[in-house]
Design an enzyme around this catalytic site. Sequence first.
Site, PDB file in Angstrom:
ATOM      1  CG  ASP A 196      -5.944   1.118  -0.998  1.00  0.00           C
ATOM      2  OD1 ASP A 196      -5.187   1.848  -1.095  1.00  0.00           O
ATOM      3  OD2 ASP A 196      -5.833   0.197  -0.335  1.00  0.00           O
ATOM      4  NE  ARG A 197      -3.683   4.185   3.260  1.00  0.00           N
ATOM      5  CZ  ARG A 197      -3.533   4.328   4.344  1.00  0.00           C
ATOM      6  NH1 ARG A 197      -2.660   5.597   4.752  1.00  0.00           N
ATOM      7  NH2 ARG A 197      -3.306   3.255   5.328  1.00  0.00           N
TER       8      ARG A 197
ATOM      9  CG  ASP B 183      -2.533  -0.190  -2.602  1.00  0.00           C
ATOM     10  OD1 ASP B 183      -2.521   1.042  -2.037  1.00  0.00           O
ATOM     11  OD2 ASP B 183      -3.417  -1.038  -2.019  1.00  0.00           O
TER      12      ASP B 183
ATOM     13  CB  SER C  91      -0.901  -0.210   1.338  1.00  0.00           C
ATOM     14  OG  SER C  91      -1.824   1.321   1.016  1.00  0.00           O
ATOM     15  CG  HIS C  92       0.204   3.831   3.284  1.00  0.00           C
ATOM     16  ND1 HIS C  92      -0.674   2.710   3.270  1.00  0.00           N
ATOM     17  CD2 HIS C  92       0.736   3.790   4.527  1.00  0.00           C
ATOM     18  CE1 HIS C  92      -0.909   2.251   4.615  1.00  0.00           C
ATOM     19  NE2 HIS C  92      -0.004   2.979   5.215  1.00  0.00           N
TER      20      HIS C  92
ATOM     21  CE  LYS D 152      -7.658   2.163   2.026  1.00  0.00           C
ATOM     22  NZ  LYS D 152      -7.509   1.032   2.639  1.00  0.00           N
TER      23      LYS D 152
ATOM     24  CG  ASP E 232      -2.507   4.383  -1.636  1.00  0.00           C
ATOM     25  OD1 ASP E 232      -3.371   4.419  -2.432  1.00  0.00           O
ATOM     26  OD2 ASP E 232      -2.579   3.471  -0.516  1.00  0.00           O
TER      27      ASP E 232
HETATM   28  C1  G16 Z   1      -5.241  -0.325   5.469  1.00  0.00           C
HETATM   29  C2  G16 Z   1      -6.792  -0.988   5.775  1.00  0.00           C
HETATM   30  C3  G16 Z   1      -7.342   0.232   6.148  1.00  0.00           C
HETATM   31  C4  G16 Z   1      -6.887   0.783   7.441  1.00  0.00           C
HETATM   32  C5  G16 Z   1      -5.654   1.227   7.087  1.00  0.00           C
HETATM   33  C6  G16 Z   1      -4.795   1.935   8.228  1.00  0.00           C
HETATM   34  O1  G16 Z   1      -5.274   0.431   4.481  1.00  0.00           O
HETATM   35  O2  G16 Z   1      -7.189  -1.383   4.493  1.00  0.00           O
HETATM   36  O3  G16 Z   1      -8.715  -0.148   6.638  1.00  0.00           O
HETATM   37  O4  G16 Z   1      -7.551   1.941   7.760  1.00  0.00           O
HETATM   38  O5  G16 Z   1      -4.802   0.134   6.606  1.00  0.00           O
HETATM   39  O6  G16 Z   1      -4.572   0.827   9.351  1.00  0.00           O
HETATM   40  P1  G16 Z   1      -3.682   0.756  10.392  1.00  0.00           P
HETATM   41  O7  G16 Z   1      -4.164   2.186  11.254  1.00  0.00           O
HETATM   42  O8  G16 Z   1      -3.955  -0.571  11.329  1.00  0.00           O
HETATM   43  O9  G16 Z   1      -2.350   1.021  10.314  1.00  0.00           O
HETATM   44  P2  G16 Z   1      -4.139   0.463   3.241  1.00  0.00           P
HETATM   45  O10 G16 Z   1      -4.176   1.650   2.418  1.00  0.00           O
HETATM   46  O11 G16 Z   1      -2.565   0.498   4.099  1.00  0.00           O
HETATM   47  O12 G16 Z   1      -4.319  -0.838   2.727  1.00  0.00           O
END
Ligand code: G16
Length: 560
Positions: free
Chosen positions: A288-289, A286, A119-120, A386, A284
């Site tokens: 999704d953000r 990937d 992801s990010h 997302k 971000d």
């Molecule tokens: C993931 C999850 C999200 C979550 C985020 C932050 O996002 O899919 O639902 O809100 O992590 O999670 P945490 O607070 O546990 O670090 P992504 O964009 O990283 O896949």
Amino acid sequence: MAISIQSVATTPFEGQKPGTSGLRKRVKIFQQRHYTENFIQAILDAIPQSEGGAKGATLIVGGDGRYYLDEVLQIIVKISAAAGVSKLVVGRNGILSTPAASHLIRQRKATGGILLTASHNPGGPDNDFGIKYNMSNGGPSPENVTNHIYEITTTIKEYKIADVPKVDFSQLGTQQAGDLTIEVIDEVADYIDMLKTIFDFDAIKSFFKDNKNYKVLFDGMNGVTGPYGYRLFVEELGLPESSVMRFKPLPDFGGAHPDPNLTYAHDLVERVNNEGYDFGAASDGDGDRNMIIGGNHAFVTPSDSVAIIAHYAKEAIPYFKKNGVHGLARSMPTSLALDRVAEKQGLEYFEVPTGWKFFGNLMDAKRCSICGEESFGTGSDHIREKDGVWAIMAWISIIAFVNKQTPGSSVQDILQKHYKIYGRNFFSRYDYEDVEGSGADDMVSRLNEKINSGEWVGQVFGGFKVKTTDNFSYNDPIDGSISKNQGIRIIFEDTSRIVIRLSGTGSQGATVRLYVEKYSNNPAEYANATQDALKPLIDVALELSQLEKFTGRKEPTVIT
Ligand code: G16
């Protein structure tokens, strides 16, 4: 075609437990001999029989283009061929944004998907890689499946690989690896076609035509959405190429941290403010953000963003005009702005733990159409992830719609108009990244003791009277599963809240997240700066948590 299959003896690795969204670790950890193979084998073995199992499966495979993707793609081919998987549908060069993968799983009625992304989190040889499994509904696997994957990794003794030649993922079309078919597809086309069924492209184009001076800047952050943004904004909507920046996916994201927030998307923020852009948005690594900003330093918090999208959905977005809005949902730490919209519109709404996977059941049961998280995630039931580019298109649709009624409306105007109707939920999150794990655990243990004893209830801190305290627990209304210990909540009489939890997505040490929220329905305060409005509550949060004492940190690493 007969292929030779080899059993390779292996031993379990510690810590292959998927976190909030998949297994995320340093690349060097994934590069250890057998490490990635063990995890892929565990994923295939854990595909539930109710979903069809691995044998004969069709899997969507792709990722955000980060370093080590190529090697992992070849491993997936070999283990899938050995496991009797029937087909892999892979984005060209292994590229698929997370929302595009979710869409493809649904569109192709696939068994599931393997998404290669952290992801990010930053990429490159010294940074992170990640792998997660998504189910046939297109959403991240629920906890019973991730727990099963983890269990398998703790006892694994062998994995099976097929002796097949290297697959060339740069060539569109179909190739065979034994009985396994590999279809390499255009990574962008299906996703853009999907957006066309959701949004009114003609209305958006005519807005840009009528407002030739309206300037948009999209920042792909060198992540996966660059090609999607380019195709959408430049080729489909006809905006100039100067409307997109950092739109080439790079294996190390050009050294940047591909997380769209005010800290890491600083370049975008500077350009929007200094070069007279009206609207800025980033996605971000990937895809999704998302982050939405406007000219003159307007920043739309993700909590406000989902509330505003929900407010306008049925008027500004054809998908919701047609399908209606069944209900709304947000993650627990996300501000209550969305609840206010739901109440006004008479819609059902839900508060779920952090993690997009928790929205899937509600969507499948048609009880939630739009949902969002404070962590820059916004989406709807069009897919089960997302969706950054979707959220950006939702905002552009709203801007076009509002400007039709009130020409010249800026992002800031839309925000202020919303606050006038609903009041304003000031919200901020403080992240303390890479803190020493035991300090963070001790802090949480002490907080648990405090809330279990109920000692703070009724007390006043900094002028805020505590109403309730708890550690959030979620009872899924669809499948009855219970997820406990999802975050410490200190809720005050005036609906202000302090939430503290540990991140489940970091790859090193612990990340403490501190969320503070305060509601105001005093119009004189709506234009106040967030940090000023929240300062008294942040002081209370730091005092009650004793965060500095436990973590040694005076300042957060990121404030959003
Ligand atoms: C993931 C999850 C999200 C979550 C985020 C932050 O996002 O899919 O639902 O809100 O992590 O999670 P945490 O607070 O546990 O670090 P992504 O964009 O990283 O896949």
